[in-house]
Scaffold this motif. Structure first.
Motif, PDB file in Angstrom:
ATOM      1  N   ASP A   1       0.842  -1.196   0.000  1.00 45.15           N
ATOM      2  CA  ASP A   1       0.000   0.000   0.000  1.00 45.15           C
ATOM      3  C   ASP A   1       0.878   1.247   0.000  1.00 45.15           C
ATOM      4  O   ASP A   1       1.999   1.240   0.504  1.00 45.15           O
ATOM      5  CB  ASP A   1      -0.900   0.048   1.240  1.00 45.15           C
ATOM      6  CG  ASP A   1      -2.021  -0.967   1.211  1.00 45.15           C
ATOM      7  OD1 ASP A   1      -2.250  -1.595   0.152  1.00 45.15           O
ATOM      8  OD2 ASP A   1      -2.678  -1.131   2.257  1.00 45.15           O
ATOM      9  N   THR A   2       0.333   2.327  -0.551  1.00 42.39           N
ATOM     10  CA  THR A   2       0.984   3.631  -0.499  1.00 42.39           C
ATOM     11  C   THR A   2       0.192   4.513   0.455  1.00 42.39           C
ATOM     12  O   THR A   2      -1.032   4.572   0.381  1.00 42.39           O
ATOM     13  CB  THR A   2       1.024   4.270  -1.902  1.00 42.39           C
ATOM     14  OG1 THR A   2       1.772   3.413  -2.771  1.00 42.39           O
ATOM     15  CG2 THR A   2       1.680   5.641  -1.861  1.00 42.39           C
ATOM     16  N   LEU A   3       0.896   5.161   1.384  1.00 42.86           N
ATOM     17  CA  LEU A   3       0.255   6.021   2.380  1.00 42.86           C
ATOM     18  C   LEU A   3       0.579   7.480   2.089  1.00 42.86           C
ATOM     19  O   LEU A   3       1.743   7.850   1.951  1.00 42.86           O
ATOM     20  CB  LEU A   3       0.757   5.671   3.784  1.00 42.86           C
ATOM     21  CG  LEU A   3       0.587   4.219   4.226  1.00 42.86           C
ATOM     22  CD1 LEU A   3       1.139   4.038   5.626  1.00 42.86           C
ATOM     23  CD2 LEU A   3      -0.859   3.792   4.157  1.00 42.86           C
ATOM     24  N   ARG A   4      -0.460   8.293   2.000  1.00 41.30           N
ATOM     25  CA  ARG A   4      -0.293   9.747   1.846  1.00 41.30           C
ATOM     26  C   ARG A   4      -0.473  10.352   3.238  1.00 41.30           C
ATOM     27  O   ARG A   4      -1.599  10.566   3.674  1.00 41.30           O
ATOM     28  CB  ARG A   4      -1.315  10.299   0.862  1.00 41.30           C
ATOM     29  CG  ARG A   4      -1.106   9.771  -0.531  1.00 41.30           C
ATOM     30  CD  ARG A   4      -2.100  10.360  -1.516  1.00 41.30           C
ATOM     31  NE  ARG A   4      -1.771   9.942  -2.856  1.00 41.30           N
ATOM     32  CZ  ARG A   4      -0.874  10.532  -3.650  1.00 41.30           C
ATOM     33  NH1 ARG A   4      -0.245  11.605  -3.220  1.00 41.30           N
ATOM     34  NH2 ARG A   4      -0.622  10.071  -4.848  1.00 41.30           N
ATOM     35  N   LEU A   5       0.637  10.602   3.916  1.00 40.98           N
ATOM     36  CA  LEU A   5       0.611  11.006   5.321  1.00 40.98           C
ATOM     37  C   LEU A   5       0.811  12.507   5.491  1.00 40.98           C
ATOM     38  O   LEU A   5       1.753  13.081   4.934  1.00 40.98           O
ATOM     39  CB  LEU A   5       1.703  10.263   6.093  1.00 40.98           C
ATOM     40  CG  LEU A   5       1.612   8.738   6.055  1.00 40.98           C
ATOM     41  CD1 LEU A   5       2.851   8.128   6.697  1.00 40.98           C
ATOM     42  CD2 LEU A   5       0.345   8.256   6.750  1.00 40.98           C
ATOM     43  N   GLY A   6      -0.059  13.109   6.283  1.00 38.57           N
ATOM     44  CA  GLY A   6       0.135  14.487   6.709  1.00 38.57           C
ATOM     45  C   GLY A   6       0.960  14.504   7.987  1.00 38.57           C
ATOM     46  O   GLY A   6       1.234  13.465   8.579  1.00 38.57           O
ATOM     47  N   LYS A   7       1.338  15.695   8.430  1.00 37.46           N
ATOM     48  CA  LYS A   7       2.156  15.804   9.647  1.00 37.46           C
ATOM     49  C   LYS A   7       1.453  15.249  10.876  1.00 37.46           C
ATOM     50  O   LYS A   7       2.106  14.767  11.787  1.00 37.46           O
ATOM     51  CB  LYS A   7       2.559  17.252   9.899  1.00 37.46           C
ATOM     52  CG  LYS A   7       3.707  17.698   9.020  1.00 37.46           C
ATOM     53  CD  LYS A   7       4.052  19.149   9.205  1.00 37.46           C
ATOM     54  CE  LYS A   7       4.543  19.448  10.600  1.00 37.46           C
ATOM     55  NZ  LYS A   7       5.075  20.812  10.736  1.00 37.46           N
ATOM     56  N   ALA A   8       0.125  15.287  10.905  1.00 32.00           N
ATOM     57  CA  ALA A   8      -0.608  14.802  12.077  1.00 32.00           C
ATOM     58  C   ALA A   8      -0.873  13.292  12.021  1.00 32.00           C
ATOM     59  O   ALA A   8      -1.431  12.732  12.952  1.00 32.00           O
ATOM     60  CB  ALA A   8      -1.936  15.545  12.201  1.00 32.00           C
ATOM     61  N   ASP A   9      -0.439  12.629  10.953  1.00 35.17           N
ATOM     62  CA  ASP A   9      -0.776  11.220  10.753  1.00 35.17           C
ATOM     63  C   ASP A   9       0.250  10.235  11.298  1.00 35.17           C
ATOM     64  O   ASP A   9      -0.033   9.061  11.429  1.00 35.17           O
ATOM     65  CB  ASP A   9      -0.976  10.926   9.259  1.00 35.17           C
ATOM     66  CG  ASP A   9      -2.151  11.686   8.671  1.00 35.17           C
ATOM     67  OD1 ASP A   9      -3.053  12.070   9.435  1.00 35.17           O
ATOM     68  OD2 ASP A   9      -2.157  11.895   7.450  1.00 35.17           O
ATOM     69  N   TRP A  10       1.458  10.710  11.598  1.00 35.70           N
ATOM     70  CA  TRP A  10       2.481   9.790  12.101  1.00 35.70           C
ATOM     71  C   TRP A  10       3.243  10.415  13.267  1.00 35.70           C
ATOM     72  O   TRP A  10       3.340  11.616  13.394  1.00 35.70           O
ATOM     73  CB  TRP A  10       3.412   9.309  10.992  1.00 35.70           C
ATOM     74  CG  TRP A  10       4.072  10.341  10.131  1.00 35.70           C
ATOM     75  CD1 TRP A  10       3.486  11.153   9.201  1.00 35.70           C
ATOM     76  CD2 TRP A  10       5.458  10.675  10.099  1.00 35.70           C
ATOM     77  NE1 TRP A  10       4.413  11.962   8.603  1.00 35.70           N
ATOM     78  CE2 TRP A  10       5.631  11.682   9.121  1.00 35.70           C
ATOM     79  CE3 TRP A  10       6.566  10.214  10.786  1.00 35.70           C
ATOM     80  CZ2 TRP A  10       6.874  12.233   8.833  1.00 35.70           C
ATOM     81  CZ3 TRP A  10       7.803  10.765  10.488  1.00 35.70           C
ATOM     82  CH2 TRP A  10       7.949  11.754   9.531  1.00 35.70           C
ATOM     83  N   VAL A  11       3.751   9.565  14.134  1.00 30.85           N
ATOM     84  CA  VAL A  11       4.405   9.978  15.380  1.00 30.85           C
ATOM     85  C   VAL A  11       5.740  10.668  15.055  1.00 30.85           C
ATOM     86  O   VAL A  11       6.507  10.190  14.223  1.00 30.85           O
ATOM     87  CB  VAL A  11       4.637   8.752  16.292  1.00 30.85           C
ATOM     88  CG1 VAL A  11       5.307   9.165  17.589  1.00 30.85           C
ATOM     89  CG2 VAL A  11       3.307   8.048  16.576  1.00 30.85           C
TER      90      VAL A  11
ATOM     91  N   GLN B   1      -2.687   2.272  19.397  1.00 34.21           N
ATOM     92  CA  GLN B   1      -3.184   3.410  18.621  1.00 34.21           C
ATOM     93  C   GLN B   1      -2.368   3.655  17.366  1.00 34.21           C
ATOM     94  O   GLN B   1      -2.734   4.466  16.522  1.00 34.21           O
ATOM     95  CB  GLN B   1      -3.185   4.674  19.483  1.00 34.21           C
ATOM     96  CG  GLN B   1      -4.158   4.613  20.628  1.00 34.21           C
ATOM     97  CD  GLN B   1      -4.141   5.893  21.449  1.00 34.21           C
ATOM     98  OE1 GLN B   1      -3.593   6.909  21.043  1.00 34.21           O
ATOM     99  NE2 GLN B   1      -4.753   5.847  22.609  1.00 34.21           N
ATOM    100  N   VAL B   2      -1.234   2.946  17.247  1.00 32.84           N
ATOM    101  CA  VAL B   2      -0.356   3.139  16.099  1.00 32.84           C
ATOM    102  C   VAL B   2       0.003   1.805  15.455  1.00 32.84           C
ATOM    103  O   VAL B   2      -0.090   0.756  16.074  1.00 32.84           O
ATOM    104  CB  VAL B   2       0.947   3.880  16.482  1.00 32.84           C
ATOM    105  CG1 VAL B   2       0.651   5.284  16.974  1.00 32.84           C
ATOM    106  CG2 VAL B   2       1.753   3.099  17.484  1.00 32.84           C
TER     107      VAL B   2
END
Length: 97
Positions: free
Chosen positions: A13-23, A46-47
């Motif tokens: 899968d490809t993840l389009r992550l914003g700054k709030a999406d990952w630790v 939670q992660v």
């Protein structure tokens, strides 16, 4: 309704992550999932810890180990699943040929 772990996230899968999406995020980025390390099959987590290749976001081509918030994985547009070739699904591909 709860999703199975394969519906939430799969290798490839490809993840389009914003700054709030990952630790500990310092920027948005796009990551292709290479390995899922922990958290996906743990209800209380939670992660999801994963290893991936940065596709876009300033570190292109580098491998990263990140923890992605599960809540981000359920938002539309965050998880992109690769399209199977010739109508086959990845689950019914023959093995051992």
């Amino acid at each position: 309704m709860t999703m199975s772990r394969d519906e939430l996230l799969r290798v490839g899968d490809t993840l389009r992550l914003g700054k709030a999406d990952w630790v500990y995020a310092d920027r948005p980025m796009i990551v292709r999932v290479a390995d899922i390390r922990y958290g996906l099959d743990q209800e209380q987590s939670q992660v999801v810890g994963l290893i991936g290749t940065v596709v876009a976001g300033g570190r292109d081509g580098r491998m990263v180990a990140i923890a992605v918030y599960k809540s981000a994985l359920t938002r539309p547009g965050v998880v992109e699943r690769p399209r199977p070739v010739n109508g086959e699904t990845y689950d019914n591909q023959p093995h051992g040929h």
